[in-house]
Design an enzyme around this catalytic site. Structure first.
Site, PDB file in Angstrom:
ATOM      1  N   ASN A   9     -12.075 -11.438 -35.671  1.00 22.51           N
ATOM      2  CA  ASN A   9     -12.516 -12.693 -36.278  1.00 22.51           C
ATOM      3  C   ASN A   9     -11.845 -12.911 -37.646  1.00 22.51           C
ATOM      4  O   ASN A   9     -12.199 -12.275 -38.637  1.00 22.51           O
ATOM      5  CB  ASN A   9     -14.050 -12.644 -36.419  1.00 22.51           C
ATOM      6  CG  ASN A   9     -14.641 -13.953 -36.890  1.00 22.51           C
ATOM      7  OD1 ASN A   9     -14.063 -14.629 -37.742  1.00 22.51           O
ATOM      8  ND2 ASN A   9     -15.779 -14.305 -36.349  1.00 22.51           N
ATOM      9  N   ASP A  65     -21.302  -6.898 -37.618  1.00 25.65           N
ATOM     10  CA  ASP A  65     -21.900  -7.583 -36.488  1.00 25.65           C
ATOM     11  C   ASP A  65     -22.938  -8.541 -37.046  1.00 25.65           C
ATOM     12  O   ASP A  65     -23.768  -8.155 -37.869  1.00 25.65           O
ATOM     13  CB  ASP A  65     -22.535  -6.572 -35.514  1.00 25.65           C
ATOM     14  CG  ASP A  65     -22.636  -7.187 -34.128  1.00 25.65           C
ATOM     15  OD1 ASP A  65     -21.625  -7.688 -33.628  1.00 25.65           O
ATOM     16  OD2 ASP A  65     -23.748  -7.212 -33.556  1.00 25.65           O
ATOM     17  N   SER A  66     -22.841  -9.783 -36.618  1.00 25.68           N
ATOM     18  CA  SER A  66     -23.739 -10.788 -37.180  1.00 25.68           C
ATOM     19  C   SER A  66     -24.391 -11.589 -36.078  1.00 25.68           C
ATOM     20  O   SER A  66     -23.930 -11.587 -34.939  1.00 25.68           O
ATOM     21  CB  SER A  66     -22.980 -11.767 -38.072  1.00 25.68           C
ATOM     22  OG  SER A  66     -21.795 -11.226 -38.542  1.00 25.68           O
ATOM     23  N   ASP A 142     -21.101 -22.226 -38.420  1.00 27.36           N
ATOM     24  CA  ASP A 142     -21.114 -22.794 -39.783  1.00 27.36           C
ATOM     25  C   ASP A 142     -21.408 -24.303 -39.828  1.00 27.36           C
ATOM     26  O   ASP A 142     -22.154 -24.751 -40.699  1.00 27.36           O
ATOM     27  CB  ASP A 142     -19.782 -22.510 -40.508  1.00 27.36           C
ATOM     28  CG  ASP A 142     -19.742 -21.108 -41.111  1.00 27.36           C
ATOM     29  OD1 ASP A 142     -20.808 -20.461 -41.189  1.00 27.36           O
ATOM     30  OD2 ASP A 142     -18.648 -20.660 -41.504  1.00 27.36           O
ATOM     31  N   ARG A 168     -23.255 -12.489 -44.935  1.00 23.64           N
ATOM     32  CA  ARG A 168     -22.119 -11.566 -45.079  1.00 23.64           C
ATOM     33  C   ARG A 168     -21.826 -11.286 -46.546  1.00 23.64           C
ATOM     34  O   ARG A 168     -21.538 -10.146 -46.914  1.00 23.64           O
ATOM     35  CB  ARG A 168     -20.869 -12.153 -44.382  1.00 23.64           C
ATOM     36  CG  ARG A 168     -19.680 -11.187 -44.368  1.00 23.64           C
ATOM     37  CD  ARG A 168     -18.663 -11.573 -43.323  1.00 23.64           C
ATOM     38  NE  ARG A 168     -19.275 -11.659 -42.010  1.00 23.64           N
ATOM     39  CZ  ARG A 168     -19.673 -12.813 -41.448  1.00 23.64           C
ATOM     40  NH1 ARG A 168     -19.481 -13.963 -42.045  1.00 23.64           N
ATOM     41  NH2 ARG A 168     -20.261 -12.801 -40.266  1.00 23.64           N
TER      42      ARG A 168
HETATM   43  P1  IMP Z   1     -20.083 -11.040 -33.834  1.00 21.25           P
HETATM   44  O1  IMP Z   1     -20.630 -10.533 -35.114  1.00 21.25           O
HETATM   45  O2  IMP Z   1     -18.604 -10.960 -33.785  1.00 21.25           O
HETATM   46  O3  IMP Z   1     -20.780 -10.458 -32.635  1.00 21.25           O
HETATM   47  O4  IMP Z   1     -20.321 -12.605 -33.849  1.00 21.25           O
HETATM   48  C1  IMP Z   1     -21.548 -13.197 -33.685  1.00 21.25           C
HETATM   49  C2  IMP Z   1     -21.426 -14.683 -33.480  1.00 21.25           C
HETATM   50  O5  IMP Z   1     -22.061 -15.331 -34.559  1.00 21.25           O
HETATM   51  C3  IMP Z   1     -20.023 -15.239 -33.378  1.00 21.25           C
HETATM   52  O6  IMP Z   1     -19.989 -16.264 -32.429  1.00 21.25           O
HETATM   53  C4  IMP Z   1     -19.762 -15.818 -34.725  1.00 21.25           C
HETATM   54  O7  IMP Z   1     -18.941 -16.931 -34.633  1.00 21.25           O
HETATM   55  C5  IMP Z   1     -21.153 -16.167 -35.206  1.00 21.25           C
HETATM   56  N1  IMP Z   1     -21.215 -15.892 -36.630  1.00 21.25           N
HETATM   57  C6  IMP Z   1     -21.239 -14.700 -37.249  1.00 21.25           C
HETATM   58  N2  IMP Z   1     -21.205 -14.860 -38.574  1.00 21.25           N
HETATM   59  C7  IMP Z   1     -21.129 -16.182 -38.783  1.00 21.25           C
HETATM   60  C8  IMP Z   1     -21.017 -16.961 -39.964  1.00 21.25           C
HETATM   61  O8  IMP Z   1     -20.939 -16.491 -41.097  1.00 21.25           O
HETATM   62  N3  IMP Z   1     -20.971 -18.291 -39.766  1.00 21.25           N
HETATM   63  C9  IMP Z   1     -21.014 -18.869 -38.534  1.00 21.25           C
HETATM   64  N4  IMP Z   1     -21.092 -18.189 -37.418  1.00 21.25           N
HETATM   65  C10 IMP Z   1     -21.147 -16.852 -37.549  1.00 21.25           C
END
Ligand code: IMP
Length: 184
Positions: A9, A65-66, A142, A168
């Site tokens: 990402n 991971d978010s 976002d 984050r």
């Molecule tokens: P992962 O952490 O790569 O598993 O992503 C989790 C999902 O949440 C992904 O589709 C990201 O695009 C979304 N995501 C994670 N962090 C953010 C952020 O800061 N803004 C918007 N979307 C987010």
């Protein structure tokens, strides 16, 4: 000092680079696909991934991971955020939220840093889901997320503005504090 960020990402990399640049820490992206298990908590996903990755690298690294947790949807998409973003996208979430008055949501980020041991850093930002997509910056959800105390989405903010208040940004802040106390 240079630290490897394992992720595909670019949006996450940009935020980490902006955050660490003033401290003289260089963030280098490395793309290695790792398994993301289906677990209830992001912390479990991060720990499993680090244990899988740790023998494949011989330098310290971190992952992030978010997820987006929507109150009216009982925390959905949560740990499934990446999959839901790919399949339903922002439009799909807005559709699910049609007619829903409770727009409360939060983003959570869990950073796992490995230097022979696992160190976990977390951040949360509360906010709400908008009624339409707004803004062209950032990534992922976002354009539909409005942080508490603001009238604009994350996608209408600069990276610096978002980092100051985001999940984050907060996780990166405790990570950088730890690095300062322990390494730099
Ligand atoms: P992962 O952490 O790569 O598993 O992503 C989790 C999902 O949440 C992904 O589709 C990201 O695009 C979304 N995501 C994670 N962090 C953010 C952020 O800061 N803004 C918007 N979307 C987010």
């Amino acid at each position: 000092m240079e630290i490897i960020f394992i992720t595909s990402n670019k949006g996450k990399v940009k935020e980490a680079q902006k955050y660490f640049a003033p401290m003289g820490v260089k963030i280098t992206q490395q793309e290695i696909e790792y398994p993301e298990i289906q677990a209830k908590e992001l912390e479990e996903v991060v720990e499993f991934a680090i244990k899988w990755l740790k023998d494949k690298l011989n330098k310290p690294f971190f992952i992030d991971d978010s997820g987006l947790f929507i109150e009216a949807l009982n925390g959905f998409p949560g740990v499934y955020s990446a999959y839901v973003f790919k399949t339903l996208g922002n439009e799909g979430i807005l559709k699910l939220m049609e007619g829903v008055e409770n727009r409360k949501a939060y983003f959570k980020s869990v950073i796992g840093y490995y230097d022979g041991e696992i160190h976990i850093f977390k951040g949360i930002v509360n906010g709400r889901i908008g009624y339409e997509k707004r803004g062209a910056r950032g990534f992922g959800f976002d354009p539909i997320f409005i942080p508490e105390g603001f009238n604009k989405t994350f996608a209408e903010m600069t990276t610096e503005e978002k980092n100051k208040i985001s999940h984050r940004g907060k996780a990166l802040m405790s990570f950088s504090k730890w690095l300062k106390e322990n390494l730099i």
